[in-house]
Design an enzyme around this catalytic site. Structure first.
Site, PDB file in Angstrom:
ATOM      1  N   ASN A   6       0.866  -1.188   0.000  1.00 55.40           N
ATOM      2  CA  ASN A   6       0.000   0.000   0.000  1.00 55.40           C
ATOM      3  C   ASN A   6       0.900   1.235   0.000  1.00 55.40           C
ATOM      4  OD1 ASN A   6      -1.836   2.034   0.474  1.00 55.40           O
ATOM      5  ND2 ASN A   6      -2.315   1.404   2.584  1.00 55.40           N
ATOM      6  N   LYS A   8       0.176   4.231  -0.247  1.00 58.05           N
ATOM      7  CA  LYS A   8      -0.440   5.437   0.347  1.00 58.05           C
ATOM      8  C   LYS A   8      -0.092   6.656  -0.520  1.00 58.05           C
ATOM      9  CE  LYS A   8      -0.036   3.386   4.906  1.00 58.05           C
ATOM     10  NZ  LYS A   8      -0.067   3.624   6.347  1.00 58.05           N
ATOM     11  N   HIS A  94      -9.600   1.046   5.292  1.00 58.86           N
ATOM     12  CA  HIS A  94      -8.298   1.287   5.934  1.00 58.86           C
ATOM     13  C   HIS A  94      -8.508   2.264   7.088  1.00 58.86           C
ATOM     14  CE1 HIS A  94      -4.200   2.591   6.617  1.00 58.86           C
ATOM     15  NE2 HIS A  94      -3.809   1.515   5.957  1.00 58.86           N
ATOM     16  N   GLU A  96      -6.929   4.690   8.023  1.00 57.47           N
ATOM     17  CA  GLU A  96      -6.725   6.107   7.666  1.00 57.47           C
ATOM     18  C   GLU A  96      -7.938   6.681   6.945  1.00 57.47           C
ATOM     19  OE1 GLU A  96      -2.884   5.629   5.766  1.00 57.47           O
ATOM     20  OE2 GLU A  96      -2.012   5.141   7.713  1.00 57.47           O
ATOM     21  N   GLU A 164      -5.263  -5.042  10.888  1.00 53.54           N
ATOM     22  CA  GLU A 164      -4.281  -3.965  11.027  1.00 53.54           C
ATOM     23  C   GLU A 164      -4.544  -3.193  12.314  1.00 53.54           C
ATOM     24  OE1 GLU A 164      -2.367  -2.822   7.097  1.00 53.54           O
ATOM     25  OE2 GLU A 164      -4.085  -1.510   7.368  1.00 53.54           O
ATOM     26  N   GLY A 170       2.527   2.235  10.934  1.00 50.70           N
ATOM     27  CA  GLY A 170       3.419   3.372  10.696  1.00 50.70           C
ATOM     28  C   GLY A 170       4.468   3.579  11.777  1.00 50.70           C
ATOM     29  N   SER A 212       3.646  -1.983  10.495  1.00 51.75           N
ATOM     30  CA  SER A 212       5.097  -1.942  10.718  1.00 51.75           C
ATOM     31  C   SER A 212       5.804  -3.246  10.364  1.00 51.75           C
ATOM     32  CB  SER A 212       5.389  -1.525  12.166  1.00 51.75           C
ATOM     33  OG  SER A 212       4.859  -0.237  12.403  1.00 51.75           O
TER      34      SER A 212
HETATM   35  C1  PEP Z   1      -0.914   0.310   6.550  1.00 54.52           C
HETATM   36  O1  PEP Z   1      -1.170   1.467   6.866  1.00 54.52           O
HETATM   37  O2  PEP Z   1      -1.704  -0.380   5.878  1.00 54.52           O
HETATM   38  C2  PEP Z   1       0.361  -0.224   6.983  1.00 54.52           C
HETATM   39  C3  PEP Z   1       0.460  -1.512   7.163  1.00 54.52           C
HETATM   40  O3  PEP Z   1       1.358   0.691   7.183  1.00 54.52           O
HETATM   41  P1  PEP Z   1       2.843   0.409   7.740  1.00 54.52           P
HETATM   42  O4  PEP Z   1       3.334  -0.862   7.094  1.00 54.52           O
HETATM   43  O5  PEP Z   1       3.615   1.600   7.307  1.00 54.52           O
HETATM   44  O6  PEP Z   1       2.704   0.278   9.209  1.00 54.52           O
END
Ligand code: PEP
Length: 250
Positions: A6, A8, A94, A96, A164, A170, A212
């Site tokens: 992803n 983003k 998601h 976000e 998630e 993040g 992460s």
């Molecule tokens: C995400 O936001 O879907 C995600 C997994 O981000 P990160 O890997 O940066 O934690």
């Protein structure tokens, strides 16, 4: 495993999008894993093949889809438009996006739009925090049940779930979930899925983890946790980092 990158809004240049795509194609062509990249929509148009080639191993995903079906809807990116761009997977719900007010009803509607256009929704669920009383389990159950209860049996079997936890997104690899906690959560999600798809049927639904993940922790999270793949944010936007992550799972 299913590994979804992803991007983003991390990737804002066409040159970088192209470089990431070329590298992801190479990784996908090895055939060890199903690799999906989810660039921003303008970049999908730029790097996805104009006529989706079914022989191409790399799949394209979208980071969101409109709840509308098209017409007089300024600024919306509909499922029909994504399908025409060659998109196979759509991330819905998601955290976000949920943080901007997306409800379970909207997430369900978006999943339906994706399915109706022949794309696979990746439905994101996950708690904000973990509490000692384990109320977070109820939260995860509620998010999952809200979508599953509104989908038909056929639709349920065609989705991917991405667990998630918001507290792990993040951050650094040190703040990702532990393999033990992940294993427990996957069991719990499978148990909830059984309410909607009894018996072995729910095994068709793949469960991903996101939060992460990078090349240093992906292997420990992949082995013995019951996970079917990963949804990767930041680490998917670095050519060498993503290649190392995919290699580490193999
Ligand atoms: C995400 O936001 O879907 C995600 C997994 O981000 P990160 O890997 O940066 O934690």
């Amino acid at each position: 495993m299913l590994i979804v990158g992803n991007w983003k809004a991390y990737v804002e240049s066409r040159a970088k999008a192209k470089a990431l795509c070329v590298s992801a194609k190479r990784l996908a062509s090895k055939g060890d894993h199903e690799i999906v990249i989810a660039p921003a929509v303008p970049h999908i148009g730029f790097i996805a093949p104009a006529k989706p080639d079914t022989k191409e191993a790399l799949k394209f995903g979208a980071q969101d889809v409109s709840i509308t079906v098209g017409g007089a809807e300024t600024g919306e990116v509909t499922a029909g438009l994504l399908r025409d761009l060659g998109v196979s997977y759509v991330i819905v719900g998601h955290s976000e996006r949920r943080a901007r007010g997306e409800s379970d009803e909207i997430v369900t509607e978006k999943a339906r739009h994706a399915l109706a256009h022949g794309m696979t929704p990746i439905i994101c669920i996950g708690e904000v925090d973990r509490d000692p009383e384990a109320h977070y389990l109820k939260h995860v159950r509620a998010q999952l049940s809200a979508v599953m209860s509104s989908l038909s049996t056929k639709e349920r079997l065609s989705v991917v779930i991405a667990y998630e936890p918001i507290w792990a997104i993040g951050k650094s690899e040190l703040e990702a979930i532990t393999p033990d906690d992940l294993g427990e959560m996957i069991l719990y999600i499978r148990k909830v899925l059984t309410d909607f798809m009894p018996g072995r049927a729910n095994q068709k639904v793949r469960i991903l983890y996101g939060g992460s993940v990078d090349s240093s922790n992906v292997r420990s999270l992949a082995v013995g946790t019951g996970i079917d793949g990963f949804l990767v944010g930041r680490a998917s936007t670095d050519v060498a980092g993503f290649a190392a992550l995919v290699k580490a799972v193999s």
